[in-house]
Design a protein around this motif. Sequence first.
Motif, mmCIF file in Angstrom:
data_model
loop_
_atom_site.group_PDB
_atom_site.id
_atom_site.type_symbol
_atom_site.label_atom_id
_atom_site.label_comp_id
_atom_site.label_asym_id
_atom_site.label_seq_id
_atom_site.Cartn_x
_atom_site.Cartn_y
_atom_site.Cartn_z
ATOM 1 N N GLY A 144 3.181 -4.631 -0.305
ATOM 2 C CA GLY A 144 3.006 -3.812 0.893
ATOM 3 C C GLY A 144 3.905 -2.590 0.793
ATOM 4 N N VAL A 145 3.324 -1.405 0.992
ATOM 5 C CA VAL A 145 4.089 -0.159 0.890
ATOM 6 C C VAL A 145 4.027 0.561 2.236
ATOM 7 C CG1 VAL A 145 4.364 2.016 -0.358
ATOM 8 C CG2 VAL A 145 3.406 0.020 -1.545
ATOM 9 N N GLY A 175 3.679 6.974 8.382
ATOM 10 C CA GLY A 175 3.166 5.919 9.261
ATOM 11 C C GLY A 175 2.046 5.117 8.615
ATOM 12 N N GLN A 176 1.717 5.437 7.356
ATOM 13 C CA GLN A 176 0.652 4.731 6.648
ATOM 14 C C GLN A 176 1.216 3.476 5.972
ATOM 15 O OE1 GLN A 176 -1.338 7.012 3.588
ATOM 16 N NE2 GLN A 176 -3.329 6.474 4.401
ATOM 17 N N ILE A 177 0.397 2.412 5.987
ATOM 18 C CA ILE A 177 0.759 1.171 5.297
ATOM 19 C C ILE A 177 -0.326 0.912 4.259
ATOM 20 C CG2 ILE A 177 1.362 -1.267 5.531
ATOM 21 C CD1 ILE A 177 1.061 0.583 8.729
ATOM 22 N N ILE A 178 0.105 0.761 2.988
ATOM 23 C CA ILE A 178 -0.862 0.529 1.906
ATOM 24 C C ILE A 178 -0.614 -0.839 1.302
ATOM 25 C CG2 ILE A 178 -1.567 1.260 -0.429
ATOM 26 C CD1 ILE A 178 -0.211 3.944 1.572
ATOM 27 N N ILE A 179 -1.658 -1.624 1.168
ATOM 28 C CA ILE A 179 -1.588 -2.890 0.442
ATOM 29 C C ILE A 179 -2.056 -2.579 -0.976
ATOM 30 C CG2 ILE A 179 -2.272 -5.320 0.398
ATOM 31 C CD1 ILE A 179 -0.704 -4.489 2.914
ATOM 32 N N HIS A 180 -1.125 -2.613 -1.938
ATOM 33 C CA HIS A 180 -1.388 -2.078 -3.279
ATOM 34 C C HIS A 180 -1.237 -3.175 -4.329
ATOM 35 C CE1 HIS A 180 -1.900 1.485 -5.793
ATOM 36 N NE2 HIS A 180 -1.037 0.939 -6.664
ATOM 37 N N ASN A 181 -2.226 -3.227 -5.255
ATOM 38 C CA ASN A 181 -2.152 -4.159 -6.377
ATOM 39 C C ASN A 181 -1.465 -3.435 -7.530
ATOM 40 O OD1 ASN A 181 -2.766 -5.629 -8.801
ATOM 41 N ND2 ASN A 181 -4.385 -6.696 -7.667
ATOM 42 N N ILE A 182 -0.265 -3.896 -7.909
ATOM 43 C CA ILE A 182 0.504 -3.184 -8.937
ATOM 44 C C ILE A 182 0.060 -3.570 -10.353
ATOM 45 C CG2 ILE A 182 2.536 -2.743 -7.502
ATOM 46 C CD1 ILE A 182 3.887 -5.165 -8.820
ATOM 47 N N GLU A 187 -4.173 -0.241 -7.961
ATOM 48 C CA GLU A 187 -5.221 0.167 -7.022
ATOM 49 C C GLU A 187 -4.869 -0.312 -5.618
ATOM 50 O OE1 GLU A 187 -8.513 -3.398 -7.494
ATOM 51 O OE2 GLU A 187 -8.741 -1.641 -8.808
ATOM 52 N N SER A 188 -5.207 0.524 -4.644
ATOM 53 C CA SER A 188 -4.937 0.191 -3.244
ATOM 54 C C SER A 188 -6.060 -0.673 -2.703
ATOM 55 C CB SER A 188 -4.813 1.469 -2.417
ATOM 56 O OG SER A 188 -3.700 2.208 -2.860
ATOM 57 N N LEU A 189 -5.687 -1.815 -2.129
ATOM 58 C CA LEU A 189 -6.692 -2.743 -1.598
ATOM 59 C C LEU A 189 -7.092 -2.356 -0.182
ATOM 60 C CD1 LEU A 189 -5.123 -6.093 -2.870
ATOM 61 C CD2 LEU A 189 -6.794 -4.643 -4.013
ATOM 62 N N MET A 190 -6.145 -1.924 0.623
ATOM 63 C CA MET A 190 -6.456 -1.514 2.006
ATOM 64 C C MET A 190 -5.366 -0.580 2.517
ATOM 65 S SD MET A 190 -5.913 -5.254 3.795
ATOM 66 C CE MET A 190 -6.680 -6.211 2.503
ATOM 67 N N LYS A 191 -5.739 0.235 3.491
ATOM 68 C CA LYS A 191 -4.803 1.176 4.089
ATOM 69 C C LYS A 191 -4.877 1.073 5.607
ATOM 70 C CE LYS A 191 -5.014 4.630 0.384
ATOM 71 N NZ LYS A 191 -5.337 6.022 0.042
#
Length: 879
Positions: free
Chosen positions: A201-202, A207-214, A218-222
């Motif tokens: 989780g980034v 104010g954006q939250i990104i769920i990112h696969n490292i 690739e970003s899974l959801m924003k």
Amino acid sequence: IKKGSVIFSGFRALGLYSNHLSHVVRYHKKHREFYIVTAVGNCFHTYNVKKLGIVAVSNALPEDISCLAADRMLVYVAIGGKVSAFARNKEVVHMYTGHGADVHLLLPFGDHIISVDRDNAVIVWDVESEEEYLQITFDKVSFEVSAVMHPSTYLNKILFGSSQGGLQLWNVKSNKLLYTFTGWPSGVTVLQQTPAVDVVGVGLSSGQIIIHNIKFDESLMKFQQDWGPVTSLSFRTDGHPVMAVGSPIGHIGLWDLEEKKLVCQMRDAHNTAIAGLTFLHGEPLLITNGADNGIRVWIFDTAGGGGRLLRSRLGHSAPPTKVRHHGLNGHHILSAGQDGTLQSFSTVHERFNRSLGHGSINKKKSKKKGLRYDKLKLPAITTFASESARQSDWDSIVACHRGYLMTTTWNYQKGSMGAHKLEPKRFNKNRALSVHATAVDITSCGNFVVIGLSSGHIDVYNMQSGMHRGQYGEDKAHSGAVRGVSVDGLNQLTVSAGADKLVNIWKFKSRKLVLSIDLGTSPATTHLHRDSGMFAIALDDFTLNVLDMETKRIVRKFSGHRGQVNDMAFSPDGRWLITAAMDCTIRTWDLPSGCLVDCFLVDFAAVSLTMSPTGDFLASSHVDNLGIYLWSNNTLCSMVSLRPLPADYEPTGIMLPGTCSSQDEEGEGDADLNTEMIEYESPEQLDEQLVTLSLLADSRWKNLLHLDIIKKRNKPKEPPKVPKAAPFFMPTIPGLIPQFSKIVNFGVLAQKSHFYQQLESAMLSNKYNDPVGLLKEMGPSGIDAELRGLAPDMGGDVSVLQGFLKMVASMLDSKRDFDLAQAYLALFLKLHLRLISQEPGLMEEASKVSEKLEETWTSMQTLFNQSLCLLSYTKSALL
């Protein structure tokens, strides 16, 4: 030189729970319990999650903590460029020095600890050896480290986030950059591992939250929150795919990761930014803390996905301005803060703390609107009065608010605002007059409240009904603002001080003026000690006056403060007046002697003081400090020698309690205290003019005249049986020091005893201390036997009888052992009165002793009469 205070020593701080740093959650395997660690100034507190009870307070550091982290064994804190490791939540066991700038990020990593400073230097330390294992330096322009984390299952890998928005994955063992993530246009504020491996989780400053696969970059959801930068992130691990996001304005957003939507908003979870939030592993509990000095535990057990408050520890979010003990046991301290709240802190346990809330003009409307957007909320409380006498029947607290004419009542039992808003009708609610309440007092019976206004009026209200019961003076009580008002303990007199430099004493019931005293200078604040009737007045010229309500005169004047006196407190017995001023000193004045007996400096000026009704603690609140600090009274548990301090005495500083130095240093301070203590040994005789009694037990001399009665009473009913053989224990001569009696024949009974010999030698030297000392060691039977043995028919002599009378005369001359001299003389006269009357020499000596006895008794009787006369005068006379 003795440092600090003789009377007071720092005990602990109340009402301090959290600051702007994120908390850390630890799990104790042996206890099977979660613990929360929060930073408070220059130390940290550890609480258990189960009850939010405080478990430990760390030793203090030289400066405020700037960063906090923990692993299974140690707690790591950063102050400036130094990192310290604490064991057992208490003492420093490791120090890591090497940073050239302030450390702002810490990450425990197995046997290592990673620290990041403001110059962008990353150092990996070996925890045990305290040595630098690796240093990585980033270019501040292209990659300024703003977040750091260890991705789960990634061996020796660390993920760095930057304020430029990019991420970098490093292997810290081989010191290699493995991958650079291009990232996002705004800075990374938070990096948090999700429950899924490879997924992070980034949180961004936009104010954006990104769920990112490292793993695949690739970003899974924003998600996007409208409340400003992301301050903290946490994920539920109890089977619900929910993410909590903290914001700078105190709101928490809850997002469903499966449905990719906002489930719930927890608005105003804190009054300030959410410093940290953590879901407990496998439990539906969310822990949050913020700079509003609060820790809250939320439970998710209701439909709709929102959390309800399970338990909390809340202090003032702005410095307290007034503190007062409530009740007679000294266990509760009421505190009004600049945040507008009234709170009660327990000195026994934090679970008894309670908040009475924020003042509001209309409580019902305020509840509907919510506190943050409430236009009806009242400003901060400037002063208040409380009385526990009738608190179970009606409201027991009255408070004045900044700039408000209206005063509010509060109910301590219910823990909320009370039923009444007290306001005089004479101003017709004309706010343009800018009249406000300045002073307040509640009578000791709890039935009436007296309120002083800036216009000079003083009004009386009934506490139960809230009705106006009258005013003091025909028009006004004072021509200037009222600075203080108090009612005595029996509702006989009311005393008020005004800006017109006058102190007025009024009849409480008839409200007629009894006396007016001109102070010469305007008073700043006042305080009445009801039990002794002492009314302390602090003046604008920094001096103090003490008015005796009984004599209606100024009885003491003190000077020494170099700044405005903020508050005053009396000790429960009325002997000490303790004052705090803007010169950062807290001074203790002894009223009977009229001297300054204690003075110490604090780092921040005390704005309010209150002494416990039991006298065990002094509580203080200070400028720019959120806590209430307790000082223990040393005189209750040890002998403290109080001496007047000179006029030019320069006080030394003491750190505030809860921020005291380590135990070793405290021990040294105690040693200094003991060396300064005057060891007082009482002499055998205080003065030659005084009659001194012996320290022997009454039984040793009171029974001398009644020995024959006692022997008759104790006479055995059966005659003693003659033993067949010699006794196992040899018989002893009666007395304190056992002396074995010799088995002698009757012809040698006329031998002279040791006392007899001592008396004979004393007659030659005219010093009778030795024979008197021997008699002191003997019991009543032994003394009786010795005095009988002085008679000629028992082997004695008339000259020795004369010597005994001289011995008694010398005892009367020295005025020592006065009780023994009387008892020995009485027994001597009982045994030898007939013989004395027959011998002229003995008769002459006896008459001398009689004269001395008469003379001593006459002087004693005079002293007794003087003392009794003075005592009866002070008890009955109306001064």
